[in-house]
Design a protein around this motif. Structure first.
Motif, PDB file in Angstrom:
ATOM      1  N   PHE A 186      14.690  81.208  38.963  1.00 18.02           N
ATOM      2  CA  PHE A 186      13.297  80.792  38.820  1.00 18.02           C
ATOM      3  C   PHE A 186      12.552  81.181  40.094  1.00 18.02           C
ATOM      4  O   PHE A 186      13.042  80.932  41.201  1.00 18.02           O
ATOM      5  N   LEU A 187      11.381  81.769  39.940  1.00 18.49           N
ATOM      6  CA  LEU A 187      10.554  82.149  41.088  1.00 18.49           C
ATOM      7  C   LEU A 187       9.177  81.527  40.957  1.00 18.49           C
ATOM      8  O   LEU A 187       8.659  81.366  39.842  1.00 18.49           O
ATOM      9  N   GLN A 253      15.442  80.077  49.722  1.00 21.84           N
ATOM     10  CA  GLN A 253      14.679  79.663  50.901  1.00 21.84           C
ATOM     11  C   GLN A 253      14.473  80.851  51.831  1.00 21.84           C
ATOM     12  O   GLN A 253      15.428  81.453  52.314  1.00 21.84           O
ATOM     13  N   ALA A 254      13.204  81.201  52.082  1.00 17.55           N
ATOM     14  CA  ALA A 254      12.849  82.184  53.098  1.00 17.55           C
ATOM     15  C   ALA A 254      12.584  81.429  54.397  1.00 17.55           C
ATOM     16  O   ALA A 254      12.485  80.197  54.400  1.00 17.55           O
ATOM     17  N   PRO A 255      12.473  82.137  55.521  1.00 16.01           N
ATOM     18  CA  PRO A 255      12.225  81.426  56.790  1.00 16.01           C
ATOM     19  C   PRO A 255      10.979  80.554  56.772  1.00 16.01           C
ATOM     20  O   PRO A 255      10.940  79.516  57.426  1.00 16.01           O
ATOM     21  N   ASP A 256       9.966  80.960  55.998  1.00 17.50           N
ATOM     22  CA  ASP A 256       8.701  80.231  56.034  1.00 17.50           C
ATOM     23  C   ASP A 256       8.385  79.459  54.766  1.00 17.50           C
ATOM     24  O   ASP A 256       7.378  78.759  54.698  1.00 17.50           O
ATOM     25  N   GLY A 260      11.878  79.653  45.156  1.00 18.08           N
ATOM     26  CA  GLY A 260      12.534  79.730  43.859  1.00 18.08           C
ATOM     27  C   GLY A 260      13.839  78.961  43.858  1.00 18.08           C
ATOM     28  O   GLY A 260      14.156  78.212  44.788  1.00 18.08           O
ATOM     29  N   ALA A 261      14.591  79.125  42.771  1.00 21.89           N
ATOM     30  CA  ALA A 261      15.867  78.413  42.653  1.00 21.89           C
ATOM     31  C   ALA A 261      16.812  79.214  41.770  1.00 21.89           C
ATOM     32  O   ALA A 261      16.395  79.897  40.831  1.00 21.89           O
ATOM     33  N   LEU A 262      18.100  79.114  42.109  1.00 20.53           N
ATOM     34  CA  LEU A 262      19.180  79.653  41.274  1.00 20.53           C
ATOM     35  C   LEU A 262      19.714  78.509  40.425  1.00 20.53           C
ATOM     36  O   LEU A 262      20.146  77.485  40.962  1.00 20.53           O
TER      37      LEU A 262
END
Length: 541
Positions: A186-187, A253-256, A260-262
């Motif tokens: 999911f994004l 999770q990106a740095p900022d 989304g989720a797996l």
């Protein structure tokens, strides 16, 4: 007793330090070199590009190639390009200011303890000079066949020629690796801010709902819903209806930001996920997030680059009032033709930018020639033809844009070899240049000029057919002819918009005019009200 493992071919790169022991990197597959921290050979040196070069096994031969670096890649003192060059023991590779020595060896796979199991890893690309403890446990949980391959594939999402297909394949493999019934990514949709299922795989049934993924994303924490009772608390549809056992939602999770989720779930017939499964899924989600974040960054940078190139192309067109929107039309025609010919996505992306730049050299042509309202003399036409060389010079000055040269320099070459500037013939002419030649000629024929009206589309197509095999690539002309209904519709729409603009009809629709009138009336009423209040206040004073 474990079966004996066969030795595998490996390459070792050694980088000598200043009075220190050399740093070494060994791999049996792929060594990417550059400043990006996620590369196999990550280097903190400003003379090295972010992704500078790569070494890999090609048909049982170790090769090296440049990846479009700023300072180039040098093999044994000779600068190389993107074409893979074979390696042998003792060779030297220089990237930026750093020089590596090559060694070719054969090694046994590394044995790594995973809980109570022993997993044989093909090889390790060591990013640090410190020795690796291959006997230390790396976490509890059952063996996961293919898990390391999943991690590598996730890291390389940004480099995949077709990232969407690569992500879909990864999700399908994750389904098998985790013994799940359904797997999905999911994004967050940038436009709405809501989650949407972009990719999913399932052993039958419909895609999973996004309720639990939204919960994990809201908490910014990967979650394990160990049974359907736990999941049903959040009104997850599948849990309420009783057809799932447990769910993992690992956030991307990106740095900022979390973006989304797996999602992984199992049906009632399967054992529930465990905490060890959650740890592995979380590790995979981290790798997927890194790959997707880099891919999104590449796409954002590309969009900004295209906007910059478009602005530059429009600046050139503004000097010539008679070729309004020529570059955009040619780009549209060229991309349609590229799709019809089935060009790869990467070629299509490069074609989009290169076509926008195809006439950039006209910035160096005299206004007296460029803006002449009549036909050019022979001497003036000779001067005009230099725009392809001037354009090539401009493109060569822009780092990393060399792939646009074939279009900028070659879009006036002819199939019969009588074109300019290099008199290339037939398939000597790059395909992208042949595509733009057809698109450019079609727009030139159908556009109005001060000294003549544009041709009807039917006549322009006939002219292209006449020039097939002499002026144009016959295959390109044939494919372009198949686009005729779509191209004629585009021409008609542009003609209609031009007529509306000349008549002033495109400015406001009736509804828009009514809204404008209402707004003006409201503003006038408000002004009158303010004046009355102001007068009343003055009277009271």
């Amino acid at each position: 007793m474990e079966p004996p493992s066969t030795e595998q071919p490996c390459v070792t790169l050694s980088l000598a330090g200043d009075g220190t022991a050399p740093r070494t990197w060994t791999a049996s597959g792929h060594l990417r070199m550059g400043r990006l921290p996620e590369l196999e050979v990550a280097l903190d040196d400003l003379s090295v590009s972010r992704l500078h070069a790569e070494v890999y096994l090609l048909d049982e031969v170790w090769v090296v190639r440049d990846r479009g670096s700023s300072n180039g890649t040098v093999l044994n003192g000779v600068r190389i390009g993107r074409t893979p060059q074979p390696l042998k023991a003792g060779d030297t590779i220089q990237i930026g200011a750093l020089v590596f020595t090559v060694d070719l060896v054969r090694v046994r796979p590394i044995a790594v303890r995973l809980g109570n199991q022993t997993v044989h890893v093909e090889a390790a690309a060591r990013r640090h000079p410190d020795p690796i403890d291959t006997t230390a446990p790396v976490g509890a949980g059952p063996e996961r066949p293919g898990f390391l391959r999943l991690i590598r594939a996730a890291h390389r999402l940004a480099e995949a020629p077709r990232p969407a297909d690569a992500l879909q394949a990864l999700i399908s493999d994750a389904l098998v690796c985790f013994g799940a019934r359904r797997a999905a990514v999911f994004l967050v949709d940038d436009a709405t801010g809501h989650l949407a299922a972009r990719h999913f795989a399932a052993r039958g049934g419909r895609p999973p709902g996004k309720t639990l993924a939204a919960v994990a994303l809201r908490r910014r924490q990967s979650l394990l819903f160990a049974d359907r009772t736990e999941a049903a608390r959040y009104q997850a549809e599948s849990a309420v209806s009783g057809d799932l056992n447990s769910v993992i939602c690992a956030i991307l999770q990106a740095p900022d930001r979390a973006f989304g989720a797996l999602h992984l779930d199992r049906g009632m017939e399967a054992e529930p996920f465990t905490a060890a499964d959650l740890e592995l899924a979380d590790t995979l989600a981290d790798a997927v997030a890194l790959g997707l974040d880099r891919q999104q960054l590449i796409e954002r940078n590309r969009a900004m680059f295209v906007q910059t190139v478009t602005a530059l192309a429009q600046a050139v067109e503004m000097r010539d009032e008679y070729t309004g929107n020529h570059t955009q039309r040619v780009t549209t025609y060229a991309l349609l033709l590229a799709d019809e010919l089935g060009l790869p996505d990467e070629d299509r992306k490069q074609l989009q930018v290169a076509t926008l730049l195809h006439d950039i050299g006209k910035i160096g042509i005299d206004d007296a020639i460029l803006r002449k309202p009549g036909r050019l003399s022979d001497a003036e036409f000779t001067q005009m033809k230099t725009h392809v060389l001037r354009g090539a010079e401009i493109v060569q000055m822009i780092p990393g844009l060399a792939w646009a040269l074939p279009v900028v320099r070659g879009h006036h070459e002819r199939w019969d070899g009588r074109g300019y500037p290099d008199a290339l013939k037939g398939e000597e002419i790059p395909l992208t240049a042949r595509v733009v030649a057809v698109a450019d000629a079609f727009d030139a024929m159908t556009s109005d000029r001060p000294y003549r009206a544009g041709m009807p589309a039917a006549r322009a197509f006939a002219e292209l057919q006449t020039g097939a095999g002499t002026h144009f690539d016959p295959a390109c002309v044939e494919a372009f002819a198949r686009l005729r209904p779509r191209l004629e519709a585009l021409l008609e729409r542009e003609a209609r918009e031009r007529r509306d603009a000349e008549a002033g009809l495109h400015t406001l629709t009736r509804q828009e005019l009514d809204r404008e009138r209402a707004a003006l009336a409201g503003a006038a009423l408000a002004a009158l009200r303010d004046a009355v209040h102001e007068k009343a206040g003055a009277d009271r004073v």
